[in-house]
Design a protein around this motif. Structure first.
Motif, PDB file in Angstrom:
ATOM      1  N   ARG A  78       0.696  -1.226  -0.131  1.00 17.74           N
ATOM      2  CA  ARG A  78       0.006  -0.099  -0.066  1.00 17.74           C
ATOM      3  C   ARG A  78       0.891   1.348   0.110  1.00 17.74           C
ATOM      4  NH1 ARG A  78       0.662  -2.259   4.624  1.00 17.74           N
ATOM      5  NH2 ARG A  78       0.830  -1.076   6.540  1.00 17.74           N
ATOM      6  N   LEU A  80       2.804   2.453  -2.634  1.00 15.94           N
ATOM      7  CA  LEU A  80       4.058   2.222  -3.159  1.00 15.94           C
ATOM      8  C   LEU A  80       3.541   1.901  -4.617  1.00 15.94           C
ATOM      9  CD1 LEU A  80       6.141  -0.356  -1.202  1.00 15.94           C
ATOM     10  CD2 LEU A  80       6.229   1.861  -1.102  1.00 15.94           C
TER      11      LEU A  80
ATOM     12  N   THR B 361       6.798  13.852 -10.169  1.00 20.29           N
ATOM     13  CA  THR B 361       7.255  12.757  -9.756  1.00 20.29           C
ATOM     14  C   THR B 361       7.447  12.873  -8.152  1.00 20.29           C
ATOM     15  OG1 THR B 361       9.567  13.200  -9.585  1.00 20.29           O
ATOM     16  CG2 THR B 361       8.786  12.089 -11.591  1.00 20.29           C
ATOM     17  N   LEU B 362       7.655  11.869  -7.342  1.00 23.75           N
ATOM     18  CA  LEU B 362       7.795  11.877  -6.158  1.00 23.75           C
ATOM     19  C   LEU B 362       8.801  12.748  -5.555  1.00 23.75           C
ATOM     20  CD1 LEU B 362       6.681  10.286  -3.479  1.00 23.75           C
ATOM     21  CD2 LEU B 362       8.629   8.759  -3.716  1.00 23.75           C
ATOM     22  N   ALA B 363      10.007  12.692  -6.126  1.00 23.17           N
ATOM     23  CA  ALA B 363      11.341  13.550  -6.085  1.00 23.17           C
ATOM     24  C   ALA B 363      10.931  15.066  -6.134  1.00 23.17           C
ATOM     25  CB  ALA B 363      12.339  12.901  -6.771  1.00 23.17           C
ATOM     26  N   PHE B 399       4.780   1.019   9.170  1.00 19.08           N
ATOM     27  CA  PHE B 399       4.330   0.491   7.929  1.00 19.08           C
ATOM     28  C   PHE B 399       5.204  -0.939   7.377  1.00 19.08           C
ATOM     29  CE2 PHE B 399       4.290   5.467   7.301  1.00 19.08           C
ATOM     30  CZ  PHE B 399       2.913   5.337   7.530  1.00 19.08           C
ATOM     31  N   SER B 400       5.903  -1.047   8.272  1.00 16.94           N
ATOM     32  CA  SER B 400       6.588  -2.438   7.952  1.00 16.94           C
ATOM     33  C   SER B 400       5.528  -3.465   7.301  1.00 16.94           C
ATOM     34  CB  SER B 400       7.238  -2.890   9.190  1.00 16.94           C
ATOM     35  OG  SER B 400       8.124  -1.998   9.694  1.00 16.94           O
ATOM     36  N   ASN B 403       8.442  -7.167   4.175  1.00 17.00           N
ATOM     37  CA  ASN B 403       9.342  -7.467   2.904  1.00 17.00           C
ATOM     38  C   ASN B 403      10.318  -6.157   3.025  1.00 17.00           C
ATOM     39  OD1 ASN B 403       7.787  -9.437   1.621  1.00 17.00           O
ATOM     40  ND2 ASN B 403       6.027  -7.633   1.527  1.00 17.00           N
ATOM     41  N   ARG B 405      12.346  -2.971   1.964  1.00 17.22           N
ATOM     42  CA  ARG B 405      11.838  -1.988   1.111  1.00 17.22           C
ATOM     43  C   ARG B 405      12.909  -1.165   1.116  1.00 17.22           C
ATOM     44  NH1 ARG B 405       7.605  -3.705  -1.538  1.00 17.22           N
ATOM     45  NH2 ARG B 405       6.020  -4.704  -0.034  1.00 17.22           N
ATOM     46  N   TYR B 408      13.909   4.342  -1.232  1.00 20.78           N
ATOM     47  CA  TYR B 408      12.756   5.378  -2.057  1.00 20.78           C
ATOM     48  C   TYR B 408      11.465   4.748  -1.722  1.00 20.78           C
ATOM     49  CZ  TYR B 408       9.679   6.580  -5.990  1.00 20.78           C
ATOM     50  OH  TYR B 408       9.048   7.138  -6.839  1.00 20.78           O
ATOM     51  N   GLU B 409      11.100   3.343  -1.477  1.00 24.23           N
ATOM     52  CA  GLU B 409       9.831   2.947  -1.370  1.00 24.23           C
ATOM     53  C   GLU B 409       9.413   3.542   0.007  1.00 24.23           C
ATOM     54  OE1 GLU B 409      10.911  -1.308  -2.061  1.00 24.23           O
ATOM     55  OE2 GLU B 409       9.248  -1.283  -3.334  1.00 24.23           O
ATOM     56  N   ARG B 410      10.275   3.468   1.079  1.00 25.15           N
ATOM     57  CA  ARG B 410       9.998   3.848   2.389  1.00 25.15           C
ATOM     58  C   ARG B 410       9.523   5.353   2.254  1.00 25.15           C
ATOM     59  NH1 ARG B 410      14.993   2.550   5.454  1.00 25.15           N
ATOM     60  NH2 ARG B 410      13.760   3.500   7.273  1.00 25.15           N
ATOM     61  N   GLU B 412       8.541   6.978  -0.422  1.00 24.18           N
ATOM     62  CA  GLU B 412       7.177   7.039  -1.129  1.00 24.18           C
ATOM     63  C   GLU B 412       5.757   6.503  -0.047  1.00 24.18           C
ATOM     64  OE1 GLU B 412       6.669   4.352  -4.392  1.00 24.18           O
ATOM     65  OE2 GLU B 412       4.861   5.368  -5.030  1.00 24.18           O
ATOM     66  N   ARG B 413       6.363   5.729   0.631  1.00 25.15           N
ATOM     67  CA  ARG B 413       5.174   5.327   1.721  1.00 25.15           C
ATOM     68  C   ARG B 413       4.825   6.138   2.866  1.00 25.15           C
ATOM     69  NH1 ARG B 413       3.730  -0.901   2.166  1.00 25.15           N
ATOM     70  NH2 ARG B 413       5.694  -1.211   3.004  1.00 25.15           N
ATOM     71  N   SER B 416       2.942   8.890   1.258  1.00 24.06           N
ATOM     72  CA  SER B 416       1.568   8.473   1.042  1.00 24.06           C
ATOM     73  C   SER B 416       0.758   8.304   2.254  1.00 24.06           C
ATOM     74  CB  SER B 416       1.451   7.133   0.384  1.00 24.06           C
ATOM     75  OG  SER B 416       1.893   7.104  -1.074  1.00 24.06           O
TER      76      SER B 416
END
Lengths: 439, 439
Positions: A78, A80, B361-363, B399-400, B403, B405, B408-410, B412-413, B416
């Protein structure tokens, strides 16, 4: 307190018996009997004088919310994959959705991941959900068991994909039909609260052969169907390529009896539906799962739900986790309002007639999340007498600002800013399924 | 640890030295010396071997975020008044903004309300803000004192309104100029971190006489200016009525030297700016405060910020509390991306050339919230050597998902889904201003 003994919740009760407006009962009693709403009272009448009362004075009591579109296996990612450096949203499938869904072949992984989802769902305002699982029958059955054990109401679908899927996530037509039949046979009568729902992912991932077989199973087991419809322009173009003899996407389901002609049908998204498709969506046995967060993330476009509603369509709200970012339906209610403003502004700027300043009010959007989606289960999502006793007690003291606030303002604020921290207690069919630890 | 002694934060460091992309340093040291960033190191070099290290291994460390548009007195009604049963957003002023702002005449009320705001700001990712107070000089000075005591950096404005305001909230031209002069004299040199900024609310609420006087005060005290520009079509039409000799709204400020020709200017919203106005916004001393949440709430329309940026404008992000719903700039970053998708979809559907699939973009959006807005204070909002040491440590373990991560994904989350619960520690100009109680 269980679903058999009558009991009452006391607090500031808010619901939307009508699409147009809220009805409030401040400091009142909401009585449950036999898992149904028995009435709302300022003072408890004689026959209820001795029933247990959960005193939530000062808290809000709202109907449980219904998440009409949720991909359970996508919960681990979620938030991502929605912001790609070079916008190319196809990579969301390749990078996130398909690799994650493959893992549910492993029942241990599925058990851990689904347990996290169900735990978080319990704390949310959601009491009922329509859920896509994966193609894997055992993991799907396990999810159903977990939801049942948690006391949540749900329709859960084993997903069908016999074309255009990823390696390791592709079934043959025979496999998908055989596994679906076995799954339906094992789960159709197993639980009273968690039921199977036929779930062809969408036209691009199901051959005509699969759709024919599913169509028969749908009638044989008398199950409803859920799928995706007209979510994005690329998808619609692809469906037209795959089925050159149809005029609009909805026909790809209708020809298999999956547009409400034989069993109830739940269509997620419907962002770009044509006028003909809109007429089909207005059939009495069809419901639209409106997913504003996912739609704005994915295509930047808001579904014209008010147009659908004015034409007679039934509409509920969906989180679309994880095309949407959050399970939090309070936030989705807020997004639905914003989406309707975006659609209105689009019409205003482009001169589309007849939809000016026509936006969802707070009550409208709240209705969609409660009674709107709840209709998929019959009399659900409202506190009218006889309705299923699904209730969420919200402690909104986090937002206290030193000023007196009306119940309308408190519900507006909890929708604008609230999350699982506000959930104090939750009831489904008259049973308490969640109680916050502290206070 | 204070701003004098060198020290380091250890963790997963993320920033955007360029608009185009993130730079990451996993498990690295961010060194502070003399309130500035002294460097980022995989291993601490000899000269720093003995400095104190705050070990945040496993947490994210990001630059502090800059809230470029925030109405401090409106915080008590955050999340309210944005959903009117019959859409009529004018009533937001009459029902909420004006009655609430009037109360800040009472310094006790102001003290309580502003203390709540500052407390909540401390827990957010915001390290710096550009703030509208009210017309009341004493309450405005009190807010400045509270921000200073909390260790936050801010520009704060006593608001000017000598026409088209509500009874009790309307100054005469003489009053507004005299009080502004007194306020500037009392605060211009008082704090190093909290500074006055000239704040004519917007053209409809300031007479030409007031604007002329403020223009002189601006130069006399060498203070920047902030105001609203081209937020909605009705407002723009009103300005054209009030000043029939201008071609576009921006000229109403430019003629008083308030469009970057003499002092720095911060223009909130700029949703409906014409090409001529856009050119004015691209002046080097002008910054746009982009408020996507407020814009979508209010007009359903997204400002074309990428178009502005491509033309050379400087852009930061604003919460616009309480036209926006939340102080949480993580959510505003997310909304900025969504808003850019909405603008792109609008262009796509209406055939506007040249802006297709051109989304933040996210950045990009992260840059706007950090280095973009930070430029209003000079070298701020990035971890480049010599930049102000504003840093936020984010504990994203909520948010763990079992998996691994990527950073970048962290990030992003957390953008979000994150909120003040993720803030573990916060530094402004090298001083720790907030530390979470548990862990």
């Amino acid at each position: 307190m269980n679903s058999r003994t009558p009991f009452a919740l006391k607090g500031d009760i808010v619901h939307t018996p009508s699409f147009a407006e809220f009805t409030y009962y401040e400091d009142a009693y909401l009585v449950c009997q036999d898992a149904r709403v028995a009435g709302i009272y300022r003072e408890l009448p004689g026959r209820y004088r001795d029933i247990p009362v959960a005193d939530h004075t000062g808290s809000l009591i709202i109907p449980g919310m219904c998440d009409m579109h949720l991909h359970a296996p996508q919960y681990p990612f979620r938030g991502l994959g929605q912001n790609i450096e070079k916008p190319d949203w196809d990579s969301w499938f390749d990078q996130y959705a398909f690799p994650e869904e493959k893992r549910y072949e492993d029942l241990d992984y599925a058990g851990r991941a689904y347990a996290r989802l169900v735990g978080d769902l319990l704390q949310s305002t959601t009491t009922r959900a329509c859920i896509f699982a994966t193609i894997h029958r055992p993991a799907t059955e396990h999810l159903m068991e977990l939801l049942h054990a948690a006391g949540l109401c749900a329709y859960v679908g084993k997903v069908n994909m016999d074309r255009n899927s990823a390696p390791g996530l592709l079934e043959t037509t025979e496999e998908t039909l055989a596994e679906t039949r076995l799954w339906l046979a094992r789960t159709a009568g197993k639980y009273s609260d968690v039921k199977p729902i036929l779930t062809p992912r969408y036209t691009p991932s199901c051959t005509n052969g699969a759709m024919e077989g599913l169509s028969s199973l749908m009638d044989e087991f008398r199950v409803p169907v859920q799928t995706h419809l007209s979510e994005g322009p690329d998808e619609i173009a692809w469906v037209r390529e795959l089925m050159p003899d149809i005029r609009f996407y909805g026909q790809a389901y209708d020809r298999y009896g999956m547009m409400g002609t034989r069993q109830p049908a739940l269509m997620a998204h419907c962002v770009f539906s044509t006028p003909e498709e809109t007429e089909m969506l207005c059939r009495p046995n069809v419901m639209i799962a409106h997913c504003p967060d996912a739609n704005l993330n994915y295509s930047g476009t808001a579904a014209p739900v008010l147009r659908y509603i004015r034409k007679g369509a039934r509409v509920g709200l969906g989180s679309d986790v994880s095309g949407g970012r959050t399970l939090n339906l309070l936030r989705i209610v807020s997004e639905a309002i914003t989406a309707s403003k975006i659609h209105w502004a689009y019409c205003e700027r482009t001169g589309v007639p007849g939809e000016k300043r026509d936006v969802l009010t707070l009550a409208n959007a709240f209705y969609l999340a409660t009674k709107g989606g709840g209709a998929f289960w019959g009399d659900t999502g409202s506190f009218e007498t006889g309705y299923a006793f699904d209730a969420v007690v919200l402690d909104d003291t986090r937002f206290s600002d030193g000023n007196p606030r009306s119940v309308y303002e408190r519900i507006e604020r909890v929708i604008s800013l609230g999350d699982e921290r506000e959930t104090k207690e939750k009831y489904v069919n008259g049973s308490c399924v969640y109680r916050r630890k502290s206070g």
